[in-house]
Write an enzyme that holds these catalytic residues in place. Sequence first.
Site, PDB file in Angstrom:
ATOM      1  N   PHE A 189     -74.200 -33.752   7.400  1.00 61.56           N
ATOM      2  CA  PHE A 189     -74.654 -33.353   6.075  1.00 61.56           C
ATOM      3  C   PHE A 189     -75.566 -32.149   6.234  1.00 61.56           C
ATOM      4  CE2 PHE A 189     -77.117 -33.348   2.192  1.00 61.56           C
ATOM      5  CZ  PHE A 189     -76.116 -33.518   1.249  1.00 61.56           C
ATOM      6  N   VAL A 190     -75.211 -31.027   5.593  1.00 59.25           N
ATOM      7  CA  VAL A 190     -75.952 -29.783   5.786  1.00 59.25           C
ATOM      8  C   VAL A 190     -76.636 -29.339   4.489  1.00 59.25           C
ATOM      9  CG1 VAL A 190     -74.538 -28.953   7.708  1.00 59.25           C
ATOM     10  CG2 VAL A 190     -73.845 -28.424   5.356  1.00 59.25           C
ATOM     11  N   ARG A 203     -81.926 -25.585  -1.370  1.00 61.83           N
ATOM     12  CA  ARG A 203     -80.900 -24.574  -1.688  1.00 61.83           C
ATOM     13  C   ARG A 203     -81.370 -23.172  -1.306  1.00 61.83           C
ATOM     14  NH1 ARG A 203     -77.013 -27.058  -4.997  1.00 61.83           N
ATOM     15  NH2 ARG A 203     -77.779 -28.628  -6.458  1.00 61.83           N
ATOM     16  N   LYS A 225     -65.537 -28.735   6.433  1.00 61.58           N
ATOM     17  CA  LYS A 225     -65.700 -29.921   7.294  1.00 61.58           C
ATOM     18  C   LYS A 225     -64.344 -30.626   7.361  1.00 61.58           C
ATOM     19  CE  LYS A 225     -69.677 -31.669   5.252  1.00 61.58           C
ATOM     20  NZ  LYS A 225     -70.772 -32.634   5.062  1.00 61.58           N
ATOM     21  N   GLY A 269     -74.189 -24.999  -6.033  1.00 61.26           N
ATOM     22  CA  GLY A 269     -74.267 -24.745  -4.603  1.00 61.26           C
ATOM     23  C   GLY A 269     -73.682 -23.417  -4.151  1.00 61.26           C
ATOM     24  N   ASP A 287     -65.403 -30.584   1.707  1.00 56.87           N
ATOM     25  CA  ASP A 287     -65.737 -31.808   2.431  1.00 56.87           C
ATOM     26  C   ASP A 287     -64.542 -32.762   2.320  1.00 56.87           C
ATOM     27  OD1 ASP A 287     -67.480 -33.598   3.796  1.00 56.87           O
ATOM     28  OD2 ASP A 287     -68.263 -34.391   1.928  1.00 56.87           O
ATOM     29  N   ASP A 303     -77.706 -28.480  -1.222  1.00 58.49           N
ATOM     30  CA  ASP A 303     -78.937 -29.240  -1.462  1.00 58.49           C
ATOM     31  C   ASP A 303     -78.887 -30.638  -0.893  1.00 58.49           C
ATOM     32  OD1 ASP A 303     -76.966 -30.120  -3.494  1.00 58.49           O
ATOM     33  OD2 ASP A 303     -78.634 -31.343  -4.224  1.00 58.49           O
ATOM     34  N   GLU A 359     -66.435 -21.403  -3.394  1.00 59.14           N
ATOM     35  CA  GLU A 359     -67.156 -22.665  -3.260  1.00 59.14           C
ATOM     36  C   GLU A 359     -67.949 -22.681  -1.955  1.00 59.14           C
ATOM     37  OE1 GLU A 359     -68.686 -24.819  -4.424  1.00 59.14           O
ATOM     38  OE2 GLU A 359     -67.775 -26.780  -4.623  1.00 59.14           O
ATOM     39  N   ASP A 360     -69.042 -23.421  -1.971  1.00 55.45           N
ATOM     40  CA  ASP A 360     -69.909 -23.484  -0.797  1.00 55.45           C
ATOM     41  C   ASP A 360     -69.269 -24.255   0.354  1.00 55.45           C
ATOM     42  OD1 ASP A 360     -70.062 -25.962  -2.084  1.00 55.45           O
ATOM     43  OD2 ASP A 360     -72.202 -25.827  -2.511  1.00 55.45           O
TER      44      ASP A 360
HETATM   45  P1  IMP Z   1     -65.893 -32.904  -1.743  1.00 50.46           P
HETATM   46  O1  IMP Z   1     -65.380 -33.224  -3.108  1.00 50.46           O
HETATM   47  O2  IMP Z   1     -66.130 -34.147  -0.941  1.00 50.46           O
HETATM   48  O3  IMP Z   1     -65.056 -31.900  -0.978  1.00 50.46           O
HETATM   49  O4  IMP Z   1     -67.369 -32.361  -1.902  1.00 50.46           O
HETATM   50  C1  IMP Z   1     -67.615 -31.132  -2.431  1.00 50.46           C
HETATM   51  C2  IMP Z   1     -69.045 -31.024  -2.902  1.00 50.46           C
HETATM   52  O5  IMP Z   1     -69.908 -32.005  -2.307  1.00 50.46           O
HETATM   53  C3  IMP Z   1     -69.599 -29.700  -2.470  1.00 50.46           C
HETATM   54  O6  IMP Z   1     -69.322 -28.709  -3.414  1.00 50.46           O
HETATM   55  C4  IMP Z   1     -71.067 -29.989  -2.326  1.00 50.46           C
HETATM   56  O7  IMP Z   1     -71.694 -29.843  -3.583  1.00 50.46           O
HETATM   57  C5  IMP Z   1     -71.122 -31.419  -1.901  1.00 50.46           C
HETATM   58  N1  IMP Z   1     -71.247 -31.538  -0.437  1.00 50.46           N
HETATM   59  C6  IMP Z   1     -70.300 -31.885   0.467  1.00 50.46           C
HETATM   60  N2  IMP Z   1     -70.769 -31.881   1.713  1.00 50.46           N
HETATM   61  C7  IMP Z   1     -72.069 -31.500   1.619  1.00 50.46           C
HETATM   62  C8  IMP Z   1     -73.113 -31.276   2.588  1.00 50.46           C
HETATM   63  O8  IMP Z   1     -72.956 -31.412   3.813  1.00 50.46           O
HETATM   64  N3  IMP Z   1     -74.315 -30.893   2.088  1.00 50.46           N
HETATM   65  C9  IMP Z   1     -74.555 -30.712   0.752  1.00 50.46           C
HETATM   66  N4  IMP Z   1     -73.617 -30.909  -0.175  1.00 50.46           N
HETATM   67  C10 IMP Z   1     -72.380 -31.290   0.251  1.00 50.46           C
HETATM   68 MG    MG Z   2     -70.807 -27.576  -4.683  1.00 51.81          MG
END
Ligand code: IMP
Ligand code: MG
Length: 189
Positions: free
Chosen positions: A159-160, A172, A138, A51, A110, A166, A106-107
Amino acid sequence: MTLVATPRPADDIAEILVNAEDIGAKVREMGARIAADYAGRDLVLVSILKGALPFLADLMRATQIPLALDFLEVSSYGTGTESSGVVRILKDLAQPIAGRDVLVVEDILDTGQTLNYVIDHLHAQRPASVRLCVLLDKPTRRVVPVEIDYRGFEIPDKFVVGYGLDYAERYRNLPFVGVLKSEVYARPS
Ligand code: IMP
Ligand code: MG
């Protein structure tokens, strides 16, 4: 002759949250800050596949100091929109990072579970420093606290997709960050 219109990824977007121009301006600003902060250091950008790829590609060209790239691939999400909470390393770094200054690119941040795991994994290899650069944050979704050193945009709990992000491995390649139409989730995959 029958003409069949090829569906375009952008046709499935309900709302654009961050447009391409705003992403470009922000990434250039972040790159300039990183270049100033890391001048004279042994900087390694560690990016998380897949991502963060568009963000990394733009950010590194906005960061005009010597630097190296390395990649991690982790899985945390499956193909849906909810985190599994279980993080696995699918591909590890190619080069040692001991004694070097690591900036994780990182993208999106979350729940924080992925980056929390990744940052611990990197610290175990004794780098000089580990800092974090994320394009999207977020904050209302956070489960594990994670400190962000460079943050692009704060976004609401939606969710984006796009600019690397993706849904089921698609979207993507959109040049902006947006929200999908609800009917997309109802489609058989
Ligand atoms: P976390 O571990 O919950 O912080 O999630 C991190 C990973 O989940 C990111 O690197 C993304 O790959 C994916 N992710 C989290 N939120 C989104 C979203 O809104 N759209 C797409 N992928 C997401
Ligand atoms: Mg990612």
